[in-house]
Design an enzyme around this catalytic site. Structure first.
Site: not given
Ligand code: FPP
Length: 252
Positions: A137, A26, A43
């Site tokens: 991962l 955020d 972004h």
């Protein structure tokens, strides 16, 4: 198990490297505004932070990293911003998929798929299929995701199976629902990080976060990096996880 700090390097309780870290990324918009830039720039910088964080998570020995990249509620943003976020996802998968694959990262996507543009859906499926045998991962990308909506879909599927006679309602338990969620097979998050100073869960992994430790960072997401992730882990190591019992435990 990934390379980097091994679980064995720590002993007991939350002093182990968290197996699963989830992040609410955020603050992109505020990061951009502070610099006099348009939100799309925030972004874009957020994608760089995502790349850094994926690398760091693998190096630190985290097994699962789940990131909230587009929520079911984000459709209500101005159309131009929705288009920007869709374009970023396309670019992220087209540009980064080969490198993720090379680094043994497995990609999984969670969220509703039936209302996505066909080319986006095809990219998501391509990312999952290409990397499905990777053992490093696991990067779980929450896209078009909402926690309540995910639970509703899981319950609908359980009801469908019951109507068909394939599932006895008396046998529906927490594990049944867990397995029917988009995250089926993925352990619940040990640590949830939210950046930008907001103190909310915002419909993210509602079922899965029942016993997750929360860490709220004041940083805007584009400023997040390995040091910030390590700060969150350092705080996590101080937590006693009791899962409703009286003594610290590593898992329920
Ligand atoms: C929240 O910041 C962030 C988002 C809604 C999108 C998160 C997306 C990225 C980090 C880019 C990576 C994305 C993909 C698709 C790979 P905000 O816009 O709500 O910031 P604000 O609260 O400061 O306005």
């Amino acid at each position: 198990m990934n390379s980097g700090v091994s679980v064995a390097a720590h002993s007991g309780g939350s002093s182990s490297v968290p197996c699963h870290v989830a992040i609410i990324m955020d603050g992109n918009g505020r990061w951009a505004k502070r610099r006099g830039l348009v939100r799309a720039e925030g972004h874009r910088a957020g994608v760089q932070a995502l790349r850094r964080t994926v690398r760091a998570a693998g190096e630190l020995g985290i097994d699962y990293l789940t990131v909230y990249s587009f929520s079911s509620e984000n459709w209500s943003r101005p159309h131009s911003e929705v288009l920007d976020l869709m374009a970023l996802l396309r670019r992220f998968i087209r540009h980064d998929l080969a490198e993720l694959h090379q680094n043994n990262v497995r990609v999984r996507i969670i969220g509703r798929r039936d209302d996505l543009a066909p080319d986006i859906l095809a990219l998501l499926v391509e990312a999952e299929e290409l990397t499905c045998d990777n053992t490093g991962l696991t990067l779980v990308v929450a896209f078009n995701y909402g926690g309540r909506e995910e639970i509703v879909r899981a319950v609908q599927e359980a009801a469908r199976r019951a109507v068909c006679g394939n599932l006895d309602p008396a046998d529906i338990d927490e594990d049944t629902i867990s397995q029917l969620l988009d995250t089926g097979g993925i352990p619940d998050p040990d640590l949830l990080i939210r950046t930008s100073g907001e103190l909310r869960i915002s419909n993210f992994l509602l079922w899965q976060c029942a016993y997750t430790e929360f860490f709220f960072s004041p940083l805007y997401w584009p400023d997040f990096d390995r040091a910030a992730l390590e700060d969150a882990l350092a705080e996590y190591y101080t937590r006693d996880r009791r899962f409703g019992g009286l003594t610290a435990r590593a898992s329920p």
